[in-house]
Design a protein around this motif. Structure first.
Motif, PDB file in Angstrom:
ATOM      1  N   LEU A   1      42.816  71.808  18.494  1.00  0.00           N
ATOM      2  CA  LEU A   1      43.824  72.858  18.329  1.00  0.00           C
ATOM      3  C   LEU A   1      44.445  73.249  19.660  1.00  0.00           C
ATOM      4  N   LEU A   2      43.632  73.275  20.703  1.00  0.00           N
ATOM      5  CA  LEU A   2      44.163  73.648  22.013  1.00  0.00           C
ATOM      6  C   LEU A   2      45.024  72.548  22.616  1.00  0.00           C
ATOM      7  N   ASN A   3      44.841  71.326  22.150  1.00  0.00           N
ATOM      8  CA  ASN A   3      45.594  70.191  22.692  1.00  0.00           C
ATOM      9  C   ASN A   3      46.220  69.405  21.531  1.00  0.00           C
ATOM     10  N   PRO A   4      47.196  69.986  20.866  1.00  0.00           N
ATOM     11  CA  PRO A   4      47.745  69.327  19.676  1.00  0.00           C
ATOM     12  C   PRO A   4      48.460  68.017  19.987  1.00  0.00           C
ATOM     13  N   ASP A   5      48.937  67.842  21.224  1.00  0.00           N
ATOM     14  CA  ASP A   5      49.684  66.629  21.571  1.00  0.00           C
ATOM     15  C   ASP A   5      48.799  65.580  22.226  1.00  0.00           C
ATOM     16  N   MET A   6      47.492  65.750  22.147  1.00  0.00           N
ATOM     17  CA  MET A   6      46.579  64.852  22.838  1.00  0.00           C
ATOM     18  C   MET A   6      46.704  63.426  22.303  1.00  0.00           C
ATOM     19  N   ALA A   7      46.860  63.273  21.007  1.00  0.00           N
ATOM     20  CA  ALA A   7      46.940  61.925  20.439  1.00  0.00           C
ATOM     21  C   ALA A   7      48.228  61.236  20.848  1.00  0.00           C
ATOM     22  N   ARG A   8      49.339  61.970  20.883  1.00  0.00           N
ATOM     23  CA  ARG A   8      50.619  61.362  21.243  1.00  0.00           C
ATOM     24  C   ARG A   8      50.655  60.957  22.715  1.00  0.00           C
ATOM     25  N   ALA A   9      49.903  61.641  23.577  1.00  0.00           N
ATOM     26  CA  ALA A   9      49.936  61.341  25.011  1.00  0.00           C
ATOM     27  C   ALA A   9      49.245  60.025  25.338  1.00  0.00           C
ATOM     28  N   GLY A  10      48.344  59.559  24.493  1.00  0.00           N
ATOM     29  CA  GLY A  10      47.655  58.310  24.765  1.00  0.00           C
ATOM     30  C   GLY A  10      46.322  58.549  25.457  1.00  0.00           C
ATOM     31  N   VAL A  11      45.527  57.487  25.579  1.00  0.00           N
ATOM     32  CA  VAL A  11      44.187  57.611  26.167  1.00  0.00           C
ATOM     33  C   VAL A  11      44.228  57.396  27.683  1.00  0.00           C
ATOM     34  N   LEU A  12      44.910  56.346  28.076  1.00  0.00           N
ATOM     35  CA  LEU A  12      44.981  55.999  29.499  1.00  0.00           C
ATOM     36  C   LEU A  12      46.412  56.171  29.993  1.00  0.00           C
ATOM     37  N   PRO A  13      46.579  56.592  31.260  1.00  0.00           N
ATOM     38  CA  PRO A  13      45.525  57.086  32.156  1.00  0.00           C
ATOM     39  C   PRO A  13      44.929  58.397  31.661  1.00  0.00           C
ATOM     40  N   LEU A  14      43.792  58.771  32.236  1.00  0.00           N
ATOM     41  CA  LEU A  14      43.066  59.956  31.792  1.00  0.00           C
ATOM     42  C   LEU A  14      43.887  61.207  32.087  1.00  0.00           C
ATOM     43  N   ARG A  15      43.977  62.074  31.084  1.00  0.00           N
ATOM     44  CA  ARG A  15      44.727  63.330  31.220  1.00  0.00           C
ATOM     45  C   ARG A  15      43.781  64.494  30.960  1.00  0.00           C
TER      46      ARG A  15
ATOM     47  N   ARG B   1      29.353  55.883  45.468  1.00  0.00           N
ATOM     48  CA  ARG B   1      30.361  56.899  45.763  1.00  0.00           C
ATOM     49  C   ARG B   1      31.365  56.962  44.612  1.00  0.00           C
ATOM     50  N   ALA B   2      31.956  58.125  44.458  1.00  0.00           N
ATOM     51  CA  ALA B   2      32.981  58.344  43.427  1.00  0.00           C
ATOM     52  C   ALA B   2      34.292  58.659  44.107  1.00  0.00           C
ATOM     53  N   ARG B   3      35.379  58.116  43.566  1.00  0.00           N
ATOM     54  CA  ARG B   3      36.718  58.394  44.091  1.00  0.00           C
ATOM     55  C   ARG B   3      37.545  58.984  42.956  1.00  0.00           C
ATOM     56  N   VAL B   4      38.170  60.129  43.212  1.00  0.00           N
ATOM     57  CA  VAL B   4      38.982  60.849  42.230  1.00  0.00           C
ATOM     58  C   VAL B   4      40.410  60.866  42.723  1.00  0.00           C
ATOM     59  N   THR B   5      41.337  60.448  41.856  1.00  0.00           N
ATOM     60  CA  THR B   5      42.766  60.426  42.183  1.00  0.00           C
ATOM     61  C   THR B   5      43.483  61.329  41.194  1.00  0.00           C
ATOM     62  N   LEU B   6      44.340  62.220  41.722  1.00  0.00           N
ATOM     63  CA  LEU B   6      45.075  63.171  40.883  1.00  0.00           C
ATOM     64  C   LEU B   6      46.556  63.017  41.175  1.00  0.00           C
TER      65      LEU B   6
ATOM     66  N   ARG C   1      47.777  63.239  35.793  1.00  0.00           N
ATOM     67  CA  ARG C   1      47.052  61.991  35.611  1.00  0.00           C
ATOM     68  C   ARG C   1      45.804  62.024  36.499  1.00  0.00           C
ATOM     69  N   VAL C   2      44.663  61.690  35.928  1.00  0.00           N
ATOM     70  CA  VAL C   2      43.389  61.714  36.642  1.00  0.00           C
ATOM     71  C   VAL C   2      42.763  60.335  36.532  1.00  0.00           C
ATOM     72  N   ARG C   3      42.192  59.886  37.662  1.00  0.00           N
ATOM     73  CA  ARG C   3      41.491  58.602  37.669  1.00  0.00           C
ATOM     74  C   ARG C   3      40.160  58.779  38.383  1.00  0.00           C
ATOM     75  N   ILE C   4      39.113  58.344  37.740  1.00  0.00           N
ATOM     76  CA  ILE C   4      37.769  58.434  38.303  1.00  0.00           C
ATOM     77  C   ILE C   4      37.262  57.020  38.494  1.00  0.00           C
ATOM     78  N   GLU C   5      36.828  56.713  39.713  1.00  0.00           N
ATOM     79  CA  GLU C   5      36.276  55.399  40.029  1.00  0.00           C
ATOM     80  C   GLU C   5      34.910  55.591  40.688  1.00  0.00           C
ATOM     81  N   VAL C   6      33.968  54.782  40.295  1.00  0.00           N
ATOM     82  CA  VAL C   6      32.633  54.819  40.888  1.00  0.00           C
ATOM     83  C   VAL C   6      32.364  53.442  41.484  1.00  0.00           C
ATOM     84  N   PHE C   7      31.990  53.444  42.771  1.00  0.00           N
ATOM     85  CA  PHE C   7      31.709  52.198  43.497  1.00  0.00           C
ATOM     86  C   PHE C   7      30.224  52.136  43.821  1.00  0.00           C
TER      87      PHE C   7
END
Length: 711
Positions: free
Chosen positions: A77-91, A167-172, A275-281
């Motif tokens: 309910l809080l994110n009614p447009d979540m399905a239309r936005a798609g899965v990737l990239p992470l939002r 290590r984790a790398r976060v990109t916003l 757009r959020v991206r999480i990478e773990v090395f």
């Protein structure tokens, strides 16, 4: 052989068709009852189906409401447009919580799993990016998830190279800007305890830290690794294990949007553009650090999206519609979902129209279910509109299959009806018509006694022999046929007897006419009284000659009616009555002639018969008087004798053929007195246009002959 005459059939009344109408009415009622039963059952089935559909619709609505009241539903309910936005990239999504206790693994795991914000990857990894729903919890972005890796390798304090540690790398990316953080793992666990530690965040994303660089103050992150191998079949010390991470990421643009205005605006209007991206090395050789591949990348693969409002459509049937509306100062529709089930396909259009026309009380209005959901983010109304066309189509499909059975029942009834109509009713109808024709034509045959040949031919045409059989109708037809055969035999015998009697009368007449002709030669004088009686005898023989019976002869006799002086006739009759054996007949003549319409010889026969009757019944020595009674248009003669009176019961019968006083007195008719004289008198009077009657007087009986006066 000449064809038999076509016999008329009398018009039968309604009672003659009562049996057939009863049978036909019974079959019609049976057909109507079968159809009515089918319609009633179909209507009842429609009512039950509608009722079940309403109950199922209420259950569906209750399941949807329960699902939406769950944190996962709140997230949708809080994110009614979540399905239309798609899965990737992470939002990032708005979480149904004001904030997450990111320092506690159990709480973080429970929060993201209950909220259902985790994006699931094929290898079992997951990731969730979200913000709290309370603007006063701070403009933080929460990142949580899990990945598979070998034993975690932590960074030692003060080491700048990160290529040999996890290590984790976060990109916003947002508003055209990109921020990046690198967070090496720093173990804090005790020996022989589950590995866990901090993810210390630094600005930048390279494999090596800048000397004297300081961690980001608001960046908080934790990493926990399970002591068990991800594959239960493996027991090696370096087997892959599942690691869970939790990161709280400070986002300056969120804070600016939150605190840069008089009233906080939350969530940010452009949250769906972030757009959020999480990478773990994992650790690797230094020479491959530039081309190192992450062991987990939130933007890689084809992950399964979390629950969204669009997933509710899978629980809706074809034609059903779900409306979601957020209430508040500015109400707005947030979603309209339609059922994804198989559309209804009408099997038989005529059956579908029949089902639609059947009215079911209580289900005339559209079916809908309505509920209200209250949450921390506001109130929502859920309206589920039902569609009965699918129910009608299902009923029509079932009814179409059952219609074959109803049709088979109706066909069986019709075939039974036809069998009874052809094998029984039609034969009854034929037998009824022929029986009516038998009764009608036999009566006509009796009425036509003078035409025996025609009567015999008419009765012979009444043949029901073709209806003979071994069943009830065949036996009845056989009995009727035998009865008709007897009637034909009786008619044939009667015809032979009549013919014989006619031949007898021919012979008798011939033998009598010859002597009478000789007597006429012996009395040639016209004034001779004997010649007059001989002429009367010849006339009587001519009347009877060639007929079957005296009554038929008298009925068929033709008279020559002309003007006759009744006064002179009575004078002559009284003067010559002694020649006929009747003595002392007295008549007082009238002063003038009385012309009437009559035939002299038949009139003399009629009066002579009455005189002889009066002579038999008068008191010995008393006279018979003739009295002339004159009227304006008629003239009458009263012939009176003193003596016994006529019984009242015989006054109207004495003029009938064969009625005699001798039969009344003795019970048998005297051979000399056949009861014919008065019948002859009345018959001749009727042919002359007059009447003959009798009445009792005080001292005897009077016979009244009435004539029409001539001009």
């Amino acid at each position: 052989m000449s064809a038999l005459p076509k016999l008329p059939v009398p018009r039968l009344g309604l009672a003659a068709f009562r049996g057939r109408l009863l049978v036909r009415g019974a079959f019609l009622l049976l057909i109507a009852a079968t159809l009515s039963l089918a319609v009633v059952l179909l209507k009842e089935e429609k009512r039950r189906s509608y009722q079940n559909y309403r109950q199922n619709l209420a259950k569906t609505e209750a399941e949807i409401v329960a699902r939406l009241r769950h944190p996962a539903g709140q997230l949708a309910l809080l994110n009614p447009d979540m399905a239309r936005a798609g899965v990737l990239p992470l939002r990032p999504v708005v979480l149904p919580f004001s904030a997450i206790d990111f320092d506690d693994q159990n709480k973080v795991r429970q929060a993201v799993e209950m909220a259902g914000c985790l994006v699931q990857y094929a290898d079992g990894s997951s990731a969730c990016a979200g913000v709290g729903n309370n603007p006063y919890a701070g403009g933080f972005l929460y990142l949580a998830g899990s990945f598979l890796s070998g034993p975690l390798v932590g960074r030692e304090h003060g080491v700048l190279a990160l290529y040999n540690v996890h290590r984790a790398r976060v990109t916003l990316d947002t508003r055209g800007q990109t921020w990046q953080w690198i967070a090496p793992f720093e173990a804090q666990s005790e020996p022989d305890a589950p590995v866990h530690g901090r993810l210390t965040g630094f600005t930048g994303g390279g494999p090596e830290l800048v000397k004297h660089s300081r961690p980001v103050r608001e960046f908080r992150g934790w990493l926990w690794q399970s002591p068990l191998c991800a594959d239960a079949a493996l027991t090696a010390a370096d087997c892959p294990r599942r690691s869970f991470f939790s990161i709280r990421l400070p986002v300056d643009v969120f804070r600016e949007a939150l605190f840069g205005r008089p009233r906080p605006v939350w969530p940010p209007p452009d949250l769906d553009a972030v757009r959020v991206r999480i990478e773990v090395f994992g650790p690797g050789p230094e020479e491959d650090v530039a081309h190192a591949q992450p062991i987990f990348d939130s933007n890689a693969g084809n992950p399964t999206p979390p629950f969204s409002l669009g997933d509710l459509a899978t629980g809706l049937a074809a034609g059903e519609t779900l409306h979601l509306r957020k209430l508040g100062a500015a109400p707005r529709d947030i979603a309209e979902l339609h059922g994804t089930g198989e559309p209804y396909v009408p099997t038989a259009p005529w059956m579908s129209r029949l089902v639609e026309r059947l009215q079911v009380p209580g289900f005339d209005s559209p079916i809908e279910e309505r509920a209200t959901i209250s949450s921390a983010a506001g109130q929502y109304t859920v309206v589920l509109d039902g569609d009965l066309r699918g129910v009608d189509a299902g009923i029509a499909a079932v009814a179409t299959r059952l219609s074959w059975f109803v049709g088979a029942m109706l066909l069986a009834i019709v075939l039974a009806w036809l069998a009874i109509e052809i094998g029984l009713i039609s034969r009854i109808a034929v037998l009824t018509r022929r029986a009516a024709a038998v009764s009608h034509n036999v009566q006509d045959a009796r009425a036509e006694a003078g035409s025996a040949d025609q009567a015999q031919a008419r009765i012979a045409a009444l043949d029901v022999g073709d209806l003979r059989g071994s069943d009830e109708l065949g036996i009845l037809a056989g009995g009727l046929s035998d009865l008709l055969q007897r009637v034909q035999d009786d008619v044939r015998r009667e015809h032979i007897r009549t013919q014989q009697e006619r031949e007898l009368w021919h012979a008798v007449g011939h033998e009598i006419m010859s002597p009478l002709q000789s007597l006429m030669v012996l009395h040639p004088d016209e004034e001779d009284a004997s010649r007059r009686y001989i002429a009367r005898m010849q006339q009587a023989v001519r009347v009877l000659y060639g007929t079957a019976s005296p009554s038929e002869a008298l009925q068929a006799a033709a008279l020559r009616v002309e003007a006759l002086d009744l006064n002179a006739f009575l004078m002559h009759l009284a003067a010559n009555a002694h020649f006929a054996g009747v003595a002392d007949v007295r008549y007082t003549p009238a002063a003038e002639p009385v012309p009437v319409r009559a035939d002299e010889f038949p009139l003399e026969d009629a009066v002579t018969h009455i005189l002889r009757n009066a002579d038999r019944h008068r008191t010995p020595g008393s006279p018979i008087t003739l009295t002339l009674e004159l009227g304006d248009a008629t003239a009458g003669v009263a012939i009176h004798n003193q003596g016994a009176r006529i019984e009242p019961a015989l006054l109207d019968r004495i003029f009938e053929y064969g009625v005699s006083d001798a039969e009344t007195a003795t019970g048998a008719t005297n051979g000399e007195r056949r009861g014919q004289g008065l019948f002859v008198a009345k018959t001749y009077m009727a042919k002359m246009g007059g009447t003959a009657s009798a009445r009792n007087e005080a001292d005897g009986v009077s016979f009244i002959l009435t004539f029409q006066r001539a001009a």
